[in-house]
Scaffold this motif. Structure first.
Motif, short mmCIF file in Angstrom:
data_model
loop_
_atom_site.label_atom_id
_atom_site.label_comp_id
_atom_site.label_asym_id
_atom_site.label_seq_id
_atom_site.Cartn_x
_atom_site.Cartn_y
_atom_site.Cartn_z
N THR A 182 0.82 -1.22 0.00
CA THR A 182 0.00 0.00 0.00
C THR A 182 0.85 1.26 0.00
OG1 THR A 182 -0.19 0.18 2.42
CG2 THR A 182 -1.77 -1.26 1.29
N ASP A 183 2.17 1.09 0.06
CA ASP A 183 3.11 2.21 0.10
C ASP A 183 3.95 2.21 -1.18
OD1 ASP A 183 5.05 4.09 0.57
OD2 ASP A 183 5.86 3.13 2.36
N PRO A 184 3.75 3.19 -2.07
CA PRO A 184 4.51 3.23 -3.32
C PRO A 184 6.02 3.23 -3.13
CG PRO A 184 2.69 4.79 -3.40
CD PRO A 184 2.77 4.29 -1.99
N GLU A 185 6.49 3.91 -2.10
CA GLU A 185 7.94 3.95 -1.86
C GLU A 185 8.47 2.58 -1.49
OE1 GLU A 185 8.97 6.99 0.93
OE2 GLU A 185 8.28 8.62 -0.35
N SER A 186 7.68 1.82 -0.74
CA SER A 186 8.09 0.47 -0.37
C SER A 186 8.19 -0.42 -1.61
CB SER A 186 7.10 -0.11 0.64
OG SER A 186 7.51 -1.39 1.08
N LEU A 187 7.27 -0.25 -2.54
CA LEU A 187 7.30 -1.02 -3.78
C LEU A 187 8.48 -0.61 -4.67
CD1 LEU A 187 3.49 -1.05 -4.39
CD2 LEU A 187 4.91 -3.11 -4.29
N GLU A 188 8.78 0.67 -4.70
CA GLU A 188 9.96 1.12 -5.45
C GLU A 188 11.22 0.51 -4.87
OE1 GLU A 188 10.17 2.77 -8.18
OE2 GLU A 188 8.11 3.50 -8.43
N ALA A 189 11.27 0.39 -3.54
CA ALA A 189 12.43 -0.23 -2.90
C ALA A 189 12.50 -1.72 -3.23
CB ALA A 189 12.34 -0.04 -1.38
N LEU A 190 11.33 -2.36 -3.39
CA LEU A 190 11.31 -3.76 -3.79
C LEU A 190 11.90 -3.92 -5.19
CD1 LEU A 190 10.44 -6.73 -3.50
CD2 LEU A 190 8.14 -6.05 -4.26
N GLY B 265 9.84 -6.83 -20.16
CA GLY B 265 9.33 -7.42 -18.92
C GLY B 265 7.87 -7.79 -19.04
N GLN B 266 7.42 -8.68 -18.16
CA GLN B 266 6.03 -9.11 -18.11
C GLN B 266 5.46 -8.85 -16.72
OE1 GLN B 266 6.80 -13.25 -19.60
NE2 GLN B 266 4.92 -12.86 -20.76
N LEU B 267 4.30 -8.25 -16.69
CA LEU B 267 3.57 -7.99 -15.45
C LEU B 267 2.29 -8.82 -15.47
CD1 LEU B 267 2.64 -6.33 -12.89
CD2 LEU B 267 1.68 -4.69 -14.52
N PHE B 268 2.03 -9.52 -14.37
CA PHE B 268 0.78 -10.27 -14.22
C PHE B 268 0.08 -9.83 -12.93
CE2 PHE B 268 3.33 -13.17 -16.81
CZ PHE B 268 2.43 -13.50 -17.82
N GLY C 9 -2.68 -1.62 -3.75
CA GLY C 9 -1.46 -2.42 -3.84
C GLY C 9 -1.15 -2.86 -5.26
N THR C 10 -2.20 -3.26 -5.99
CA THR C 10 -1.99 -3.70 -7.37
C THR C 10 -1.71 -2.52 -8.30
OG1 THR C 10 -3.40 -5.63 -7.00
CG2 THR C 10 -3.00 -4.97 -9.29
N VAL C 11 -2.41 -1.42 -8.09
CA VAL C 11 -2.17 -0.23 -8.92
C VAL C 11 -0.74 0.28 -8.71
CG1 VAL C 11 -2.79 2.18 -9.30
CG2 VAL C 11 -4.59 0.46 -9.05
N PHE C 12 -0.35 0.45 -7.45
CA PHE C 12 1.00 0.94 -7.17
C PHE C 12 2.06 -0.05 -7.65
CE2 PHE C 12 -0.83 3.31 -3.25
CZ PHE C 12 -1.21 4.37 -4.05
N GLY C 13 1.80 -1.36 -7.45
CA GLY C 13 2.76 -2.37 -7.92
C GLY C 13 2.89 -2.36 -9.43
N SER C 14 1.78 -2.16 -10.12
CA SER C 14 1.80 -2.11 -11.58
C SER C 14 2.57 -0.89 -12.08
CB SER C 14 0.38 -2.09 -12.13
OG SER C 14 -0.32 -3.27 -11.79
N GLN C 15 2.34 0.25 -11.44
CA GLN C 15 3.08 1.46 -11.82
C GLN C 15 4.58 1.25 -11.65
OE1 GLN C 15 1.11 4.24 -9.14
NE2 GLN C 15 0.03 5.21 -10.87
N THR C 16 4.94 0.67 -10.52
CA THR C 16 6.36 0.42 -10.25
C THR C 16 6.96 -0.51 -11.29
OG1 THR C 16 6.05 0.71 -7.86
CG2 THR C 16 7.98 -0.55 -8.57
N ALA C 17 6.28 -1.62 -11.56
CA ALA C 17 6.81 -2.62 -12.49
C ALA C 17 6.90 -2.07 -13.91
CB ALA C 17 5.93 -3.87 -12.46
N VAL C 18 5.85 -1.39 -14.38
CA VAL C 18 5.86 -0.89 -15.76
C VAL C 18 6.92 0.18 -15.94
CG1 VAL C 18 4.52 0.36 -17.49
CG2 VAL C 18 3.48 -1.55 -16.25
N ARG C 19 7.08 1.06 -14.95
CA ARG C 19 8.15 2.07 -15.05
C ARG C 19 9.51 1.39 -15.16
NH1 ARG C 19 4.96 5.67 -11.43
NH2 ARG C 19 5.74 4.48 -9.65
#
Length: 267
Positions: A62-70, A133-136, A115-125
């Motif tokens: 739920t935290d975009p910064e945490s996903l960017e760190a991932l 890359g592939q996002l599911f 969580g999915t929206v933020f994760g998708s933004q992180t992955a696609v960027r």
């Protein structure tokens, strides 16, 4: 070719089963979740089993910064991310819409949707920057638009993710990034068992039907992983419990008795 795979919500349920399957096939996997102890235990388990490289990373989806760190941690450890799976999700399905607590509503919307929206933004960027890359996105009950008792809020989040994932697939069309969705069916996970324990009479009444509908995560993961690895189509939709598979089960009068899946869990 060895793939570098990131899976959110991979310390339990289908996320854990998919991580095991990717790793068993020799691919490198970054497992993630909020529980550091559970992550360390899973990393040790996979390392002991042999296979690809495995990395654990604590994350709050739920935290975009945490996903960017991932993403940054995965890219640093493995060099790139070939497959990103947004799997983290929460279900509370034992109450009607008006009886679902505010905390439960908030948790489902924040984890499933944000969580999915933020994760998708992180992955696609990240994938756009690296050129491929592939996002599911893992969907669930309600994503097909069908109404089911006590799944109004949960189903709404998953239905929204269906539209979101389709829209994102159109946005990346023509690039090196592909977006797809996974419909894993009704799986017996820790969350499912928690919900079942809260409604024992309902489970008892629907036992035969449930044994037709539900599946163990370790039986479903191999096919899902194989189809993800073989996917070459942007907008791909990977479903386990297809209408054909479901029809075959209901048409087989002895299926539920021969496949007493609930017995494994004392139900």
């Amino acid at each position: 070719m060895t793939k570098n795979v990131v899976i959110t919500g991979s310390t339990k349920g289908i996320g854990r089963a998919m991580a095991r399957e990717f790793h068993r096939r020799g691919h490198n996997v970054v497992v993630s979740g909020r529980d550091g102890e559970a992550l360390r235990s899973l990393v040790a388990e996979l390392d002991a089993a042999g296979g690809g490289t495995v990395v654990g990373h604590e994350v709050d989806v739920t935290d975009p910064e945490s996903l960017e760190a991932l993403w940054a941690g995965a890219a640093d450890k493995l060099g790139s991310v070939d497959v990103w799976v947004n799997n983290a999700g929460v279900a509370h399905t034992t109450h009607s819409i008006v009886e679902t607590s505010a905390d439960s509503v908030r948790t489902m919307v924040q984890t499933n949707m944000l969580g999915t929206v933020f994760g998708s933004q992180t992955a696609v960027r990240g994938m756009t920057a690296q050129g491929q890359g592939q996002l599911f996105n893992v969907l669930g009950g309600g994503s097909d638009g069908k109404l089911r008792p006590n799944m109004g809020v949960y189903g709404a989040t998953k239905r929204g993710l269906d539209m979101f994932t389709r829209a994102l697939a159109k946005e990346v069309e023509g690039t090196g990034v592909r977006v797809g969705q996974i419909r894993p069916g009704i799986l017996i996970t820790d969350g499912w068992l928690r919900e079942a324990a809260a409604a024992p009479e309902q489970v008892a009444q629907q036992r035969r039907t449930l044994n037709i509908l539900v599946d163990h995560v370790d039986e479903v993961a191999p096919e899902l992983v194989a189809r993800m690895l073989g996917s070459t189509k942007n907008g791909d939709e990977i479903a386990w419990l297809t209408s054909g598979r479901l029809a075959m089960r209901f048409m087989n009068p002895g299926y539920a008795k021969k496949n007493d899946k609930l017995a494994r869990y004392g139900l």
